[in-house]
Design a protein around this motif. Sequence first.
Motif, mmCIF file in Angstrom:
data_model
loop_
_atom_site.group_PDB
_atom_site.id
_atom_site.type_symbol
_atom_site.label_atom_id
_atom_site.label_comp_id
_atom_site.label_asym_id
_atom_site.label_seq_id
_atom_site.Cartn_x
_atom_site.Cartn_y
_atom_site.Cartn_z
ATOM 1 N N SER A 160 0.845 -1.222 0.000
ATOM 2 C CA SER A 160 0.000 0.000 0.000
ATOM 3 C C SER A 160 0.870 1.258 0.000
ATOM 4 O O SER A 160 0.496 2.286 -0.575
ATOM 5 C CB SER A 160 -0.936 -0.003 1.206
ATOM 6 O OG SER A 160 -0.203 0.139 2.403
ATOM 7 N N THR A 161 2.035 1.185 0.628
ATOM 8 C CA THR A 161 2.948 2.339 0.642
ATOM 9 C C THR A 161 3.537 2.551 -0.746
ATOM 10 O O THR A 161 3.618 3.673 -1.251
ATOM 11 C CB THR A 161 4.089 2.094 1.663
ATOM 12 O OG1 THR A 161 3.511 1.915 2.959
ATOM 13 C CG2 THR A 161 5.076 3.240 1.691
ATOM 14 N N ARG A 162 3.919 1.430 -1.389
ATOM 15 C CA ARG A 162 4.496 1.545 -2.745
ATOM 16 C C ARG A 162 3.450 2.107 -3.701
ATOM 17 O O ARG A 162 3.750 2.941 -4.548
ATOM 18 C CB ARG A 162 5.013 0.187 -3.214
ATOM 19 C CG ARG A 162 6.215 -0.278 -2.382
ATOM 20 C CD ARG A 162 6.836 -1.540 -2.927
ATOM 21 N NE ARG A 162 7.452 -1.318 -4.227
ATOM 22 C CZ ARG A 162 7.317 -2.143 -5.256
ATOM 23 N NH1 ARG A 162 6.586 -3.228 -5.152
ATOM 24 N NH2 ARG A 162 7.914 -1.870 -6.397
ATOM 25 N N GLU A 163 2.220 1.680 -3.517
ATOM 26 C CA GLU A 163 1.127 2.177 -4.363
ATOM 27 C C GLU A 163 0.898 3.670 -4.128
ATOM 28 O O GLU A 163 0.773 4.459 -5.067
ATOM 29 C CB GLU A 163 -0.134 1.387 -4.002
ATOM 30 C CG GLU A 163 -1.212 1.406 -5.059
ATOM 31 C CD GLU A 163 -2.378 0.540 -4.609
ATOM 32 O OE1 GLU A 163 -3.470 1.082 -4.504
ATOM 33 O OE2 GLU A 163 -2.153 -0.659 -4.307
ATOM 34 N N ALA A 164 0.874 4.063 -2.846
ATOM 35 C CA ALA A 164 0.652 5.483 -2.509
ATOM 36 C C ALA A 164 1.783 6.350 -3.067
ATOM 37 O O ALA A 164 1.551 7.489 -3.491
ATOM 38 C CB ALA A 164 0.541 5.654 -0.996
ATOM 39 N N ASN A 165 3.009 5.819 -3.082
ATOM 40 C CA ASN A 165 4.154 6.621 -3.528
ATOM 41 C C ASN A 165 4.418 6.520 -5.027
ATOM 42 O O ASN A 165 5.274 7.236 -5.553
ATOM 43 C CB ASN A 165 5.409 6.226 -2.743
ATOM 44 C CG ASN A 165 5.329 6.697 -1.303
ATOM 45 O OD1 ASN A 165 4.310 7.253 -0.892
ATOM 46 N ND2 ASN A 165 6.376 6.502 -0.541
ATOM 47 N N ALA A 166 3.644 5.664 -5.706
ATOM 48 C CA ALA A 166 3.829 5.494 -7.151
ATOM 49 C C ALA A 166 3.597 6.804 -7.889
ATOM 50 O O ALA A 166 4.145 7.025 -8.964
ATOM 51 C CB ALA A 166 2.890 4.410 -7.675
ATOM 52 N N ARG A 167 2.812 7.710 -7.298
ATOM 53 C CA ARG A 167 2.517 8.983 -7.962
ATOM 54 C C ARG A 167 3.769 9.836 -8.172
ATOM 55 O O ARG A 167 3.780 10.716 -9.008
ATOM 56 C CB ARG A 167 1.455 9.770 -7.188
ATOM 57 C CG ARG A 167 1.881 10.284 -5.829
ATOM 58 C CD ARG A 167 0.649 10.804 -5.073
ATOM 59 N NE ARG A 167 0.954 11.665 -3.949
ATOM 60 C CZ ARG A 167 1.287 11.219 -2.745
ATOM 61 N NH1 ARG A 167 1.400 9.921 -2.519
ATOM 62 N NH2 ARG A 167 1.518 12.076 -1.768
ATOM 63 N N PHE A 168 4.825 9.545 -7.432
ATOM 64 C CA PHE A 168 6.068 10.305 -7.591
ATOM 65 C C PHE A 168 6.992 9.671 -8.651
ATOM 66 O O PHE A 168 8.032 10.226 -8.967
ATOM 67 C CB PHE A 168 6.825 10.383 -6.262
ATOM 68 C CG PHE A 168 6.077 11.150 -5.191
ATOM 69 C CD1 PHE A 168 5.846 12.514 -5.330
ATOM 70 C CD2 PHE A 168 5.601 10.512 -4.051
ATOM 71 C CE1 PHE A 168 5.161 13.233 -4.351
ATOM 72 C CE2 PHE A 168 4.917 11.226 -3.059
ATOM 73 C CZ PHE A 168 4.698 12.583 -3.217
ATOM 74 N N PHE A 169 6.611 8.485 -9.160
ATOM 75 C CA PHE A 169 7.455 7.766 -10.123
ATOM 76 C C PHE A 169 6.739 7.660 -11.467
ATOM 77 O O PHE A 169 5.523 7.848 -11.548
ATOM 78 C CB PHE A 169 7.758 6.349 -9.599
ATOM 79 C CG PHE A 169 8.658 6.332 -8.403
ATOM 80 C CD1 PHE A 169 10.004 6.030 -8.526
ATOM 81 C CD2 PHE A 169 8.161 6.629 -7.132
ATOM 82 C CE1 PHE A 169 10.839 6.012 -7.410
ATOM 83 C CE2 PHE A 169 8.988 6.623 -6.010
ATOM 84 C CZ PHE A 169 10.330 6.316 -6.159
ATOM 85 N N LYS A 170 7.508 7.309 -12.521
ATOM 86 C CA LYS A 170 6.907 7.142 -13.850
ATOM 87 C C LYS A 170 6.031 5.890 -13.870
ATOM 88 O O LYS A 170 4.886 5.919 -14.293
ATOM 89 C CB LYS A 170 8.036 7.036 -14.893
ATOM 90 C CG LYS A 170 7.734 7.899 -16.121
ATOM 91 C CD LYS A 170 8.619 7.530 -17.282
ATOM 92 C CE LYS A 170 9.507 8.688 -17.697
ATOM 93 N NZ LYS A 170 10.805 8.250 -18.164
ATOM 94 N N ASN A 171 6.601 4.786 -13.404
ATOM 95 C CA ASN A 171 5.856 3.522 -13.346
ATOM 96 C C ASN A 171 5.828 3.025 -11.906
ATOM 97 O O ASN A 171 6.820 3.176 -11.186
ATOM 98 C CB ASN A 171 6.550 2.435 -14.196
ATOM 99 C CG ASN A 171 6.726 2.901 -15.624
ATOM 100 O OD1 ASN A 171 5.745 3.200 -16.308
ATOM 101 N ND2 ASN A 171 7.967 2.991 -16.058
ATOM 102 N N SER A 172 4.697 2.398 -11.545
ATOM 103 C CA SER A 172 4.592 1.967 -10.146
ATOM 104 C C SER A 172 5.650 0.920 -9.806
ATOM 105 O O SER A 172 6.093 0.824 -8.666
ATOM 106 C CB SER A 172 3.191 1.448 -9.840
ATOM 107 O OG SER A 172 2.850 0.452 -10.752
ATOM 108 N N GLU A 173 6.082 0.145 -10.840
ATOM 109 C CA GLU A 173 7.110 -0.872 -10.526
ATOM 110 C C GLU A 173 8.482 -0.252 -10.278
ATOM 111 O O GLU A 173 9.400 -0.928 -9.810
ATOM 112 C CB GLU A 173 7.150 -2.011 -11.554
ATOM 113 C CG GLU A 173 7.390 -1.665 -12.990
ATOM 114 C CD GLU A 173 6.132 -1.260 -13.778
ATOM 115 O OE1 GLU A 173 6.232 -1.269 -14.988
ATOM 116 O OE2 GLU A 173 5.086 -0.896 -13.194
ATOM 117 N N ASP A 174 8.618 1.058 -10.568
ATOM 118 C CA ASP A 174 9.896 1.740 -10.282
ATOM 119 C C ASP A 174 10.056 2.102 -8.795
ATOM 120 O O ASP A 174 11.142 2.487 -8.368
ATOM 121 C CB ASP A 174 10.012 3.039 -11.095
ATOM 122 C CG ASP A 174 10.088 2.763 -12.589
ATOM 123 O OD1 ASP A 174 10.402 1.611 -12.954
ATOM 124 O OD2 ASP A 174 9.830 3.687 -13.370
#
Length: 240
Positions: A160-174
């Motif tokens: 859930s943290t990685r998902e919430a912070n995905a907005r700061f990255f190009k791709n969520s897997e990054d």
Amino acid sequence: MRIIKVKDYDEMSKKAAEIIIERVRRAPDMVLGLATGGTPIGTYQELVSDHVHAETSYRNVTTFNLDEYIGLSGESSHSYRAFMNKHLFELIDILEENIHIPNGVSEDIQKECIEYEELIQKHGGIDLQILGIGQNGHIGFNEPGTSFESTTHIVELDPSTREANARFFKNSEDVPEKAITIGIATIMRSKEILLLISGEQKRAAFKQLVNGEVDEKFPASVLKKHQNVSIIADDAARGD
Ligand code: PGA
């Protein structure tokens, strides 16, 4: 815990900055604990504006950031080091040698954790720690289940943290899977804590923080055991 009620994000940012500026002016050589994420950006803008217009100086302030992604160097635009440079450090008169952020590309991450913790203690601990809160109650990157006794350590980030912070990255897997964070015991040793919470998406976390039990399943609940915590919460987060 003292709850400071504010209308919205802007008012939260102004109030937080006002408190930080007052502390820095009172003790210009203080140790300030800093956070990253969407929540403190407005606060940092207020600090910068005050620095420019009212000349509050950070020359003698020492800072320690809460956390850093493992695998990202300070040069990576997604690192917390880069975030801090962009939103605060390059815009005030803080000295480079007084800035501390865990090194996410250290060859020996375990050693990095131990040394970071020692460095904080060597500076006499944190005088004022700024905190955000995750929707799952994390503080720093201390995810649910983290021991209240923890010091600076390596964490596996919650999905859930990685998902919430995905907005700061190009791709969520990054979004990196691991990070270094100061521990809950480290945070609790701070002399004063200021937690900022804004927006409807944080309402459940606010409710749990105020009404829930002290439990390692909800890391922020530990703050109830601290003598000097202020929570600046806006209307949307409080739900009234
Ligand atoms: P946010 O993150 O400020 O980006 O919402 C807060 C946190 O995860 O601690």
